[in-house]
Design a protein around this motif. Structure first.
Motif, PDB file in Angstrom:
ATOM      1  N   PHE A 179       0.841  -1.269  -0.037  1.00  0.00           N
ATOM      2  CA  PHE A 179      -0.117  -0.087   0.110  1.00  0.00           C
ATOM      3  C   PHE A 179       0.879   1.233   0.012  1.00  0.00           C
ATOM      4  N   LEU A 180       2.114   1.233   0.356  1.00  0.00           N
ATOM      5  CA  LEU A 180       2.990   2.322   0.544  1.00  0.00           C
ATOM      6  C   LEU A 180       3.275   2.849  -1.091  1.00  0.00           C
ATOM      7  N   LEU A 181       3.362   1.806  -1.854  1.00  0.00           N
ATOM      8  CA  LEU A 181       3.373   1.804  -3.341  1.00  0.00           C
ATOM      9  C   LEU A 181       2.441   2.737  -3.947  1.00  0.00           C
ATOM     10  N   SER A 182       1.151   2.244  -3.547  1.00  0.00           N
ATOM     11  CA  SER A 182      -0.063   3.077  -3.951  1.00  0.00           C
ATOM     12  C   SER A 182       0.079   4.434  -3.452  1.00  0.00           C
ATOM     13  N   MET A 183       0.413   4.756  -2.439  1.00  0.00           N
ATOM     14  CA  MET A 183       0.401   6.147  -1.925  1.00  0.00           C
ATOM     15  C   MET A 183       1.827   6.791  -2.828  1.00  0.00           C
ATOM     16  N   LEU A 184       2.647   6.269  -3.065  1.00  0.00           N
ATOM     17  CA  LEU A 184       3.886   6.876  -3.994  1.00  0.00           C
ATOM     18  C   LEU A 184       3.082   7.156  -5.390  1.00  0.00           C
ATOM     19  N   ASP A 185       2.281   6.033  -5.716  1.00  0.00           N
ATOM     20  CA  ASP A 185       1.581   6.349  -7.197  1.00  0.00           C
ATOM     21  C   ASP A 185       0.820   7.369  -7.280  1.00  0.00           C
ATOM     22  N   GLU A 186       0.092   7.479  -6.083  1.00  0.00           N
ATOM     23  CA  GLU A 186      -0.805   8.764  -6.252  1.00  0.00           C
ATOM     24  C   GLU A 186       0.086   9.911  -6.311  1.00  0.00           C
ATOM     25  N   SER A 187       1.168  10.158  -5.812  1.00  0.00           N
ATOM     26  CA  SER A 187       2.103  11.310  -5.745  1.00  0.00           C
ATOM     27  C   SER A 187       2.631  11.297  -7.376  1.00  0.00           C
ATOM     28  N   ARG A 188       2.760  10.096  -7.844  1.00  0.00           N
ATOM     29  CA  ARG A 188       3.336  10.206  -9.235  1.00  0.00           C
ATOM     30  C   ARG A 188       2.183  10.653 -10.179  1.00  0.00           C
ATOM     31  N   GLN A 189       1.016  10.351 -10.192  1.00  0.00           N
ATOM     32  CA  GLN A 189      -0.001  10.637 -10.753  1.00  0.00           C
ATOM     33  C   GLN A 189      -0.090  12.287 -10.824  1.00  0.00           C
ATOM     34  N   THR A 198       8.317  12.613 -14.705  1.00  0.00           N
ATOM     35  CA  THR A 198       8.200  11.199 -15.246  1.00  0.00           C
ATOM     36  C   THR A 198       8.179  10.266 -13.900  1.00  0.00           C
ATOM     37  N   PRO A 199       7.767   9.173 -13.987  1.00  0.00           N
ATOM     38  CA  PRO A 199       7.810   8.305 -12.854  1.00  0.00           C
ATOM     39  C   PRO A 199       9.014   8.010 -11.922  1.00  0.00           C
ATOM     40  N   GLU A 200      10.283   7.807 -12.825  1.00  0.00           N
ATOM     41  CA  GLU A 200      11.302   7.932 -12.460  1.00  0.00           C
ATOM     42  C   GLU A 200      11.867   9.014 -11.620  1.00  0.00           C
ATOM     43  N   GLN A 201      11.397  10.328 -12.258  1.00  0.00           N
ATOM     44  CA  GLN A 201      11.883  11.597 -11.281  1.00  0.00           C
ATOM     45  C   GLN A 201      11.024  11.709 -10.137  1.00  0.00           C
ATOM     46  N   THR A 202       9.904  11.205 -10.034  1.00  0.00           N
ATOM     47  CA  THR A 202       8.984  11.464  -9.012  1.00  0.00           C
ATOM     48  C   THR A 202       9.435  10.339  -7.740  1.00  0.00           C
ATOM     49  N   LEU A 203       9.867   9.079  -8.461  1.00  0.00           N
ATOM     50  CA  LEU A 203      10.309   8.136  -7.264  1.00  0.00           C
ATOM     51  C   LEU A 203      11.721   8.566  -6.691  1.00  0.00           C
ATOM     52  N   LYS A 204      12.632   9.381  -7.587  1.00  0.00           N
ATOM     53  CA  LYS A 204      13.831   9.860  -6.945  1.00  0.00           C
ATOM     54  C   LYS A 204      13.662  10.888  -5.928  1.00  0.00           C
ATOM     55  N   ALA A 205      12.842  11.645  -6.375  1.00  0.00           N
ATOM     56  CA  ALA A 205      12.485  12.865  -5.454  1.00  0.00           C
ATOM     57  C   ALA A 205      11.798  12.376  -4.051  1.00  0.00           C
ATOM     58  N   LEU A 206      10.952  11.328  -4.118  1.00  0.00           N
ATOM     59  CA  LEU A 206      10.153  10.939  -2.821  1.00  0.00           C
ATOM     60  C   LEU A 206      10.793   9.829  -2.127  1.00  0.00           C
ATOM     61  N   LEU A 207      11.548   9.156  -2.597  1.00  0.00           N
ATOM     62  CA  LEU A 207      12.213   7.915  -1.703  1.00  0.00           C
ATOM     63  C   LEU A 207      12.733   8.511  -0.546  1.00  0.00           C
ATOM     64  N   PRO A 208      13.876   9.630  -0.615  1.00  0.00           N
ATOM     65  CA  PRO A 208      14.337  10.002   0.630  1.00  0.00           C
ATOM     66  C   PRO A 208      13.379  10.688   1.619  1.00  0.00           C
ATOM     67  N   LEU A 209      12.319  11.185   1.201  1.00  0.00           N
ATOM     68  CA  LEU A 209      11.311  11.657   1.954  1.00  0.00           C
ATOM     69  C   LEU A 209      10.327  10.571   2.897  1.00  0.00           C
TER      70      LEU A 209
END
Length: 287
Positions: A179-189, A198-209
């Motif tokens: 479910f953590l992935l679903s929340m990250l995907d909401e940010s991606r959208q 892009t999804p890659e840019q979003t993940l790179k920005a959010l994973l440290p947070l």
């Protein structure tokens, strides 16, 4: 029978447990798999272990782990012959022990052994297994103790499960897993639509947070780790969030409101907000 452990199913979970048991000095004497080459490759990495047809593998051991997909547990159990001097254990989080009824009917003890870990990468899972919790249920006190002892040898923390608790236990654990992935995907959208990332840019920005949030929870507990506008009682910022997300349409505003209500419960527990601040946020989220 040699009294050791047999594992039926040599996918990602089976591979990880077999190697963990072997490294802890627990004899894995036999492996069975519908893909013989997979079992043979895994057996070659273990001490004195053989890849055999599933029935032969099960017959060699006193403790048999069924590391097969949830929907295959019952049929796999029914396909094998069991004895009263054996214990048969599945590794599903949600599946009831009734799926092992064929083994129980033959006099075997039955149980569940569910490590709370992600097994999508067996090498990484093996490294991260120590320190994890493992849900344990058993039809006998003897088997429960054996599984607890085995867990401790793997540096796992046993969690006692009683009959009827597995589905709720596993469902709740999903919030800390996929479910953590679903929340990250909401940010991606949202970022994809509004910022063009892009999804890659979003993940790179959010994973440290995300990592920092989990680390704070480990140090300070859930309520103490809160940050952001709800933790500060900043209703103006929350209102701006709602206007922006509602304007995007879809489920964005509704999802934000639902999680914000849960955040508000944690904020109340922290004691940092006044009753007036809490009520103002409640009314805003209800609008």
């Amino acid at each position: 029978m040699d009294g050791g452990i047999a594992i039926i199913g040599c996918g990602r979970l089976g591979q990880t447990l077999a190697r963990a048991f072997d490294a802890a000095g627990q004899s894995v004497s036999a492996l069975g798999s519908r893909r013989p080459e997979q079992a043979e490759a895994l057996a070659s990495r273990l001490t004195a272990c053989r890849a055999l047809p599933a029935q032969d593998a099960a017959a060699r051991a006193s403790l048999v782990f069924l590391c097969v997909p949830d929907d295959a547990i019952r049929s796999q159990c029914e396909a094998l012959a069991w004895r009263a001097d054996q214990a048969v254990v599945h590794c599903s989080g949600a599946t009831d022990l009734s799926a092992l009824e064929a083994a129980r009917a033959a006099g075997a003890a039955v149980g569940g052994f569910h490590p709370l870990q992600i097994f999508s990468d067996p090498e990484l899972a093996l490294q991260r297994l120590p320190g994890c919790s493992v849900g344990i249920e058993a039809s006998s006190a003897e088997l429960r103790q054996r599984l607890k002892d085995l867990a401790l040898r793997l540096s796992l923390q046993p969690l006692d499960l009683k009959p009827g608790q597995r589905a709720a236990y596993h469902g709740a654990a999903s919030y800390a897993a996929s479910f953590l992935l679903s929340m990250l995907d909401e940010s991606r959208q949202i970022w994809g639509e509004t910022l063009g990332l892009t999804p890659e840019q979003t993940l790179k920005a959010l994973l440290p947070l995300a990592r920092s949030t989990l680390e704070a929870a480990e140090r300070r507990g859930l309520a103490g780790a809160q940050a952001g506008p709800i933790s500060r009682g900043d209703a103006g910022v929350v209102a701006e969030h709602l206007r922006a997300l509602d304007a995007l349409g879809g489920e964005h505003g509704r999802l934000y409101r639902e999680f914000s209500r849960r955040q508000l419960e944690l904020a109340a527990q922290s004691g940092r907000l006044s009753p007036t601040q809490l009520e103002r946020l409640r009314l805003l989220l209800a609008s």
